[in-house]
Design an enzyme around this catalytic site. Structure first.
Site, short mmCIF file in Angstrom:
data_model
loop_
_atom_site.label_atom_id
_atom_site.label_comp_id
_atom_site.label_asym_id
_atom_site.label_seq_id
_atom_site.Cartn_x
_atom_site.Cartn_y
_atom_site.Cartn_z
N CYS A 135 12.00 4.50 -9.26
CA CYS A 135 10.54 4.45 -9.32
C CYS A 135 9.93 5.23 -8.16
CB CYS A 135 10.12 2.98 -9.26
SG CYS A 135 8.36 2.74 -9.01
N CYS A 139 7.47 -5.91 -9.82
CA CYS A 139 7.18 -4.95 -8.75
C CYS A 139 6.88 -5.76 -7.50
CB CYS A 139 5.98 -4.08 -9.14
SG CYS A 139 5.33 -3.13 -7.76
N GLN A 180 -10.67 -1.79 -1.04
CA GLN A 180 -9.36 -1.55 -0.45
C GLN A 180 -8.29 -2.40 -1.14
OE1 GLN A 180 -8.53 0.71 1.78
NE2 GLN A 180 -10.25 1.13 3.12
N TYR A 199 -20.02 6.79 3.39
CA TYR A 199 -19.31 6.71 2.09
C TYR A 199 -19.21 5.22 1.80
CZ TYR A 199 -17.78 11.59 2.83
OH TYR A 199 -17.71 12.96 3.04
N CYS A 206 -7.71 7.79 5.03
CA CYS A 206 -6.46 7.47 4.33
C CYS A 206 -5.55 8.68 4.31
CB CYS A 206 -6.76 6.99 2.91
SG CYS A 206 -7.70 8.17 1.94
#
Length: 453
Positions: A80, A162, A286, A315, A411
């Site tokens: 993955c 996961c 987030q 933003y 980020c």
């Protein structure tokens, strides 16, 4: 150009890591990048790609292991593409992320005297994702499969678990997949651009426990929707909203512009440090709530608000950071290009009884100049752009405003470093804190403080 050939098998010692976490071996100064190899390891590898300036290798054997190596707990890890660092101890992951920031700012960027703090990590770096966007496909027997893409491909790895997403997401995903097969739901085929079901998106309020499920479909007609609504509500009482999002574009964009609420609320609720937030299916929020609180707290520390400042949140999204700062500021002005997000931000301000906020929809650089013309002069400008960073027009507009301080959350530290060079005309980059928002992956978020020179 190296004399290396594709399919050659070599041995070597790993001397460095790239920002993607790949081990680096050099032959006559020519680098070979090898995923899942760690610094200091002696390895055997196969050359799988040879380019002019570098090669890519595949790890075959670890002859001498690094003490940072661990057995990945996820059974899908080597297939993955969701995680890249599970083979590394968590301490080593945090150190690697700090090193990435040091490399960008101290070595490449020329910001030698900026203080770079240690990466803020998690006590338990698993099960942190409050949002999962799960692609749906079919296997060779035409059975529905759901999971994440194989590395650098659009091939779905069918999975039952996961380890980085909230456990409830997994339970919902497995049930939904079972029902897709039972009810023979039409599944979208990316090659043929035909079929109905494209993605299932699940969002959770970390503290509220509320869950929203969104079926992303190629077209409006979803004849089994009533059955899914009924079954989901019965199996998962914490689901407060079920939606259908229509995406008929044949692109990589996951969600389309139109959403319909099939049942329940239009929005999901959560809390960040005692401020309540409502978010719609497409609102930016987030992914890691626990780490967001650390990130925003550090941003608040860097803003150094005394209660009399005007803050500009450029933003602003649904108002998360702006409302976080409104508790300690005189007034917060927020701007964002997405109208839905601004509606959420205004609702969130009302819900939390903040009378010292103004949220406006529009392009940041245009709205800022209007505010400037009205005599609004910010003391602190808050910047939290998408991965591509800020455009130069916007940064020059911020420089024109000449606030005392700029707090920049990113980020993508490489675009942040590029933008820091423009801000450097008037501002001193004082300190940066990396925050591990996405444990087990190579991503690192940073928050930086710029003071007017």
């Amino acid at each position: 150009m190296s004399t290396l050939q594709k399919n050659d098998i070599h041995r070597g010692r790993v001397i460095d890591l790239t920002h993607e976490g790949h081990g680096v071996i050099k032959i006559d100064r020519y680098p070979i990048f090898i995923p899942q190899a760690l610094i200091g390891e002696e390895i055997e590898y196969k050359v799988i790609k040879v380019k002019k300036n570098f090669a890519i290798g595949k790890l075959l054997n670890v002859l001498k292991e690094s003490e940072d190596r661990v057995e990945p707990p996820c059974v899908y890890y080597y297939k993955c593409g969701g995680c890249q660092l599970q083979h590394m101890t968590y301490e080593a992951q945090l150190a690697m992320k700090k090193e990435q920031v040091v490399n960008l700012f101290h070595r490449k960027g020329g910001f030698e005297d900026v203080i770079i703090h240690d990466t803020i990590g998690m006590e338990n770096p698993w099960r942190y994702r409050n949002k999962s966007q799960i692609p749906v496909g079919t296997n060779k027997d035409q059975q529905a499969i759901m999971g994440f893409y194989r590395q650098r491909s659009h091939q779905i790895i069918d999975m039952d678990e996961c380890l980085i997403q909230a456990p409830i997401h997994q339970e919902i995903m497995n049930k939904v997949k079972q029902w897709f097969n039972e009810l023979n739901v039409s599944i979208y085929d990316e090659q043929k651009k035909q079929g109905l079901m494209r993605h299932v998106v699940i969002r959770t309020g970390h503290y509220s426990g509320e869950v929203m499920v969104i079926f992303v479909t190629n077209g409006k007609k979803f004849k089994e929707s009533n059955i899914f609504v009924e079954r989901l509500q019965e199996a998962f009482p914490q689901i407060v909203s079920i939606k259908q999002n229509i995406n008929t574009s044949h692109s990589n964009v996951i969600m389309g512009p139109q959403s319909v609420t099939l049942i329940g609320k239009d929005t999901l609720q959560d809390t960040l440090s005692e401020v309540e937030f409502k978010m719609s299916d497409q609102s930016f929020y987030q992914i890691n709530t626990e780490q967001t609180e650390h990130l925003y707290q550090r941003a608040l520390d860097y803003a150094n608000l005394q209660g009399e400042e005007i803050v500009l949140d450029t933003y602003c999204g649904i108002g998360t950071i702006g409302l976080y700062m409104a508790q300690q500021a005189k007034h917060v002005y927020g701007v964002e290009v997405v109208q839905d997000a601004i509606d959420n931000a205004q609702d969130n301000a009302t819900k939390n009884r903040f009378n010292n906020t103004t949220f406006v929809c529009g392009k940041a650089e245009e709205v800022i100049l209007k505010w400037k013309a009205q005599g609004i002069k910010p003391d602190v400008v808050m910047i939290d752009p998408p991965r591509k960073g800020c455009d130069e027009t916007f940064l020059n507009t911020v420089l024109e405003l000449n606030p005392k301080r700029i707090v920049y959350i990113s980020c993508n530290p490489s675009t942040q470093q590029r933008d820091a060079k423009i801000l450097d005309q008037q501002y001193k980059l004082k300190q940066i804190t990396p925050v591990d928002m996405f444990p087990q992956t190579t991503h690192v978020e940073t928050v930086a403080q710029f003071d007017r020179k």
